[in-house]
Design a protein around this motif. Structure first.
Motif, mmCIF file in Angstrom:
data_model
loop_
_atom_site.group_PDB
_atom_site.id
_atom_site.type_symbol
_atom_site.label_atom_id
_atom_site.label_comp_id
_atom_site.label_asym_id
_atom_site.label_seq_id
_atom_site.Cartn_x
_atom_site.Cartn_y
_atom_site.Cartn_z
ATOM 1 N N GLU A 146 22.412 42.293 38.762
ATOM 2 C CA GLU A 146 22.418 41.972 40.268
ATOM 3 C C GLU A 146 22.361 40.647 40.450
ATOM 4 O O GLU A 146 22.971 39.929 41.443
ATOM 5 C CB GLU A 146 21.288 42.803 41.272
ATOM 6 N N ARG A 147 21.476 40.110 39.724
ATOM 7 C CA ARG A 147 21.260 38.679 39.840
ATOM 8 C C ARG A 147 22.409 37.838 39.492
ATOM 9 O O ARG A 147 22.793 37.027 39.826
ATOM 10 C CB ARG A 147 20.142 38.152 38.994
ATOM 11 N N TRP A 148 23.001 38.292 38.489
ATOM 12 C CA TRP A 148 24.575 37.747 37.923
ATOM 13 C C TRP A 148 25.313 37.855 39.044
ATOM 14 O O TRP A 148 25.996 36.890 39.372
ATOM 15 C CB TRP A 148 25.168 38.448 36.721
ATOM 16 N N LEU A 149 25.395 39.006 39.633
ATOM 17 C CA LEU A 149 26.536 39.172 40.971
ATOM 18 C C LEU A 149 26.408 38.085 42.039
ATOM 19 O O LEU A 149 27.207 38.079 42.914
ATOM 20 C CB LEU A 149 26.322 40.527 41.376
ATOM 21 N N GLU A 150 25.153 37.438 42.101
ATOM 22 C CA GLU A 150 24.858 36.545 43.109
ATOM 23 C C GLU A 150 25.859 35.378 42.936
ATOM 24 O O GLU A 150 26.248 34.856 43.883
ATOM 25 C CB GLU A 150 23.381 35.968 43.446
ATOM 26 N N LYS A 151 26.096 35.217 41.759
ATOM 27 C CA LYS A 151 27.186 34.052 41.408
ATOM 28 C C LYS A 151 28.520 34.354 40.923
ATOM 29 O O LYS A 151 29.187 33.591 40.535
ATOM 30 C CB LYS A 151 26.702 33.275 40.336
ATOM 31 N N GLY A 152 28.675 35.794 41.057
ATOM 32 C CA GLY A 152 30.146 36.223 40.410
ATOM 33 C C GLY A 152 30.629 37.371 41.023
ATOM 34 O O GLY A 152 29.857 38.324 41.354
ATOM 35 N N THR A 153 31.679 37.866 40.802
ATOM 36 C CA THR A 153 32.227 38.952 41.288
ATOM 37 C C THR A 153 31.959 40.161 40.153
ATOM 38 O O THR A 153 31.735 40.094 39.213
ATOM 39 C CB THR A 153 34.016 39.007 41.285
ATOM 40 N N PHE A 154 32.216 41.402 40.649
ATOM 41 C CA PHE A 154 31.920 42.637 39.806
ATOM 42 C C PHE A 154 32.590 42.294 38.436
ATOM 43 O O PHE A 154 32.195 42.456 37.342
ATOM 44 C CB PHE A 154 32.377 43.713 40.589
ATOM 45 N N LEU B 287 34.770 30.483 30.032
ATOM 46 C CA LEU B 287 36.175 31.095 30.208
ATOM 47 C C LEU B 287 36.240 32.267 31.179
ATOM 48 O O LEU B 287 36.547 33.290 30.713
ATOM 49 C CB LEU B 287 36.630 31.493 28.784
ATOM 50 N N PRO B 288 36.009 32.027 32.388
ATOM 51 C CA PRO B 288 35.798 33.050 33.474
ATOM 52 C C PRO B 288 37.478 33.902 33.662
ATOM 53 O O PRO B 288 38.343 33.015 33.178
ATOM 54 C CB PRO B 288 35.377 32.424 34.851
ATOM 55 N N LEU B 289 37.474 35.031 34.094
ATOM 56 C CA LEU B 289 38.723 35.537 34.115
ATOM 57 C C LEU B 289 39.521 34.930 34.775
ATOM 58 O O LEU B 289 40.878 34.783 34.628
ATOM 59 C CB LEU B 289 38.577 37.142 34.715
ATOM 60 N N GLU B 290 39.137 34.467 35.911
ATOM 61 C CA GLU B 290 40.221 33.413 36.890
ATOM 62 C C GLU B 290 40.844 32.353 35.855
ATOM 63 O O GLU B 290 41.924 32.321 36.242
ATOM 64 C CB GLU B 290 39.065 32.701 37.973
ATOM 65 N N ASP B 291 40.155 31.568 35.183
ATOM 66 C CA ASP B 291 40.598 30.733 34.204
ATOM 67 C C ASP B 291 41.814 31.382 33.285
ATOM 68 O O ASP B 291 42.862 30.777 33.074
ATOM 69 C CB ASP B 291 39.861 29.914 33.410
ATOM 70 N N ILE B 292 41.108 32.506 32.863
ATOM 71 C CA ILE B 292 42.161 33.198 31.806
ATOM 72 C C ILE B 292 43.697 33.371 32.677
ATOM 73 O O ILE B 292 44.636 33.204 32.096
ATOM 74 C CB ILE B 292 41.610 34.448 31.185
ATOM 75 N N ARG B 293 43.434 34.021 33.880
ATOM 76 C CA ARG B 293 44.592 34.358 34.601
ATOM 77 C C ARG B 293 45.548 33.130 34.764
ATOM 78 O O ARG B 293 46.895 33.263 34.628
ATOM 79 C CB ARG B 293 44.273 34.893 35.859
ATOM 80 N N LEU C 1 26.355 51.486 38.784
ATOM 81 C CA LEU C 1 25.321 51.951 39.660
ATOM 82 C C LEU C 1 25.270 51.001 40.819
ATOM 83 O O LEU C 1 24.966 51.385 41.884
ATOM 84 C CB LEU C 1 23.987 52.203 38.998
ATOM 85 N N ILE C 2 25.151 49.540 40.510
ATOM 86 C CA ILE C 2 25.120 48.655 41.577
ATOM 87 C C ILE C 2 26.292 48.833 42.603
ATOM 88 O O ILE C 2 25.904 48.810 44.006
ATOM 89 C CB ILE C 2 25.134 47.206 41.071
ATOM 90 N N TYR C 3 27.584 49.142 42.025
ATOM 91 C CA TYR C 3 28.562 49.208 42.734
ATOM 92 C C TYR C 3 28.541 50.268 43.794
ATOM 93 O O TYR C 3 28.641 50.263 44.943
ATOM 94 C CB TYR C 3 30.002 49.449 41.928
#
Length: 526
Positions: free
Chosen positions: A224-232, A260-266, A441-443
DNA sequence: CGGTCAAATATCTTTCGGCC
DNA sequence: GGCCGAAAGATATTTGACCG
């Protein structure tokens, strides 16, 4: 004995946490330490054990560039010293440079709280006269130094100011298991009490169930803390990557995923490219960023045509792709190959994740998970839900085949007679339990979807236990004594994870915390 | 340079459970 | 109760890094 029958059983409910805090509320704890680590919690809700602090010190998980002792002298660590398994200081033969003193050689004593030095009576023991630096995680008495038995001043370093990651991240990263190896296991208070009271299997099973739920809840909290900075989808990708690091390479894998976030890969790999091209480009992108291509290491010639072709292909693609990326790749030194079987070398796992991503639509594993959930939710039979959910989700990890890596353990490695899976059942299970369940579960909770939570919980409590580790073996001995009793009761991952939770919370210090253990206290409570 | 070690998968064996 | 298929359990196999 505490009654455990009244709590809900089909979702993740913080029963365990409530039990633990009920025993430790008010701060009047029993035991030898008048103030236990339970009561001073900065940056984490976990209980910090001295063993962990020793690991932080030995692993030097510190911002080493700006260290100062508590009385303000600059400090540069040359060597943290060597573990001392006998009596006396924790580390022997450390070396550091201290402002005003120059090179200092000597022993190190490590504590959770700076005041432990006096509580443990070290200021009266001559065996601690060789200590030249006192290291504490937290400085709770606000002193600037300690004195030894001869009255000499010992400089003191407070680690909390210099940690190189959040404390709870360090808790995850540091391997506290290894110190258990070779130590004999003493039965816990829990075992003695269980025999005295004839605790039935159902009660202990339930307790472990709730402890197992708590473990998932804590993992969820971390994500959940990671989710503060990124999407699911980004968080899921990072978490899967971390899990692919097994034990020794969690850090570089995680770094790779965040560089190498997904966004960059795309951006680099167009969605509409052919499947084959996507796969090749994905491999070269990830392997290139990881710094693990042959050209980034020592290049060896080969007369194997297949290998030469593959390497040529991948490196060629990387040379093109590299131009579009403006972040630096990792290097070989970031990766650890020590103690890893060739079948699990990072190259192979990176190839695996590359293949998974290139086969998921929009590179989104998360989206795939949602589609599986949607399908499964409509099934009537519970057995069918469990089976299909696990099978469908794990198929993306188990079903990978690669023309090169299915037959090779390394670059230039000799060709295997039969293909070997890039990721096997055990890894897939691990990812499912430790990553996928918490994140979904968070979702589910974010979308108030109790149906999903119920499906997850149903699967969790029916999943057979993973292979034993040093921790589960230790806990089996500690609580049940006999392995066959342990095996009978630990009949799900949920209960097995409960063992980990209790271990982390209470047993990590061997006999020290038995009198504070929620399992034991729940048994003696009337 | 050679012995040791690391941990997953593959394969073989036994047990379990459903069903007639 | 016995048979069959499936699942669980036990064992074998595998390559290359590291250390002395």
């Amino acid at each position: 004995m505490l009654c455990l029958n009244k709590n809900p059983i089909d979702c993740f409910f913080p029963v365990y946490k409530e039990m633990v805090s009920s025993f430790h509320a008010g701060g009047n704890d029993i035991g030898m330490n008048s103030r236990s680590s339970l009561h001073v919690l900065e940056g984490t809700e976990r209980l910090i054990k001295e063993e962990l602090v020793r690991c932080i010190w030995f692993g030097q998980h510190l911002k080493r560039a700006c260290l100062c002792t508590d009385n303000g002298s600059r400090l540069e660590i040359l060597s943290p010293g060597w573990w001392n398994s006998e009596g006396g200081p924790d580390f022997k033969h450390a070396e550091f440079l201290l402002e005003g003193k120059g090179l200092v050689k000597g022993d190190i004593e490590v504590h959770v709280f700076s005041s432990d030095w006096i509580r443990h009576q070290h200021h009266k023991q001559s065996t601690y006269d060789t200590v030249c630096l006192h290291v504490a995680l937290w400085n709770d008495n606000h002193g600037a130094y300690m004195k030894n038995h001869r009255g000499q001043t010992i400089p003191q370093l407070t680690l909390s100011k210099y940690l190189d990651a959040e404390l709870d991240e360090l808790v995850e990263l540091i391997d506290v298991e290894s110190y258990l190896k070779g130590k004999k296991v003493n039965p816990g208070y829990c075992q003695t009490e269980m025999e005295n009271q004839k605790v039935n299997d159902q009660w202990i099973g339930r307790f472990l169930d709730y402890a197992g739920d708590e473990r998932i809840l804590q993992k969820a909290k971390r994500y959940e803390r990671w989710l503060e900075k990124g999407t699911f989808e980004q968080v899921l990708y990072e978490a899967v990557m971390e899990s692919l690091g097994y034990k020794n390479n969690k850090e570089p894998f995680f770094t790779l995923a965040s560089r190498l976030p997904l966004e960059d890969i795309r951006y680099v790999i167009p969605e509409d490219a052919s499947a084959q091209k996507k796969k090749k480009n994905m491999q070269s992108l990830l392997l290139g960023m990881a710094g693990l291509l042959p050209q980034q290491r020592n290049k060896k010639p080969t007369d194997d045509k297949e290998t030469a072709n593959y390497i040529n292909d991948i490196e060629h693609a990387w040379n093109e792709i590299q131009k579009k990326i403006n972040r630096d790749p990792l290097t070989k030194n970031d990766w650890s190959y020590a103690g890893i079987r060739p079948a699990n070398f990072p190259e192979r796992r990176i190839a695996a994740i590359a293949n998974i991503l290139s086969e998921c639509s929009s590179l989104s594993i998360f989206r795939y998970l949602l589609s599986v959930l949607e399908k499964v939710e409509n099934y009537q039979e519970e057995r069918k839900i469990i089976k299909r959910l696990v099978e469908d989700i794990q198929s993306i990890f188990l079903g990978i085949s690669d023309s090169y890596w299915s037959y090779h353990y390394t670059w230039y490695g000799k060709k295997l007679a039969k293909p070997v899976k890039l990721l096997g059942k055990e890894r897939a299970s691990n990812i499912f339990i430790n990553v996928i369940i918490p994140i979904l579960l968070i979702y589910a909770r974010k979308h108030s979807n109790t149906k999903i939570e119920k499906v997850l919980h149903l699967t969790y409590r029916n999943y057979t236990p993973l292979p034993d580790t040093s921790v589960t073996k230790f806990m089996g001995n500690r609580i049940f004594g006999q392995p066959n009793v342990s095996k009978k009761i630990i009949n799900s991952v949920r209960r097995q994870q409960g063992l980990y939770q209790i271990f982390k919370d209470f047993c990590e210090n061997d006999n020290m915390s038995c009198n504070k253990c929620a399992l034991y206290l729940s048994m003696v409570k009337d």
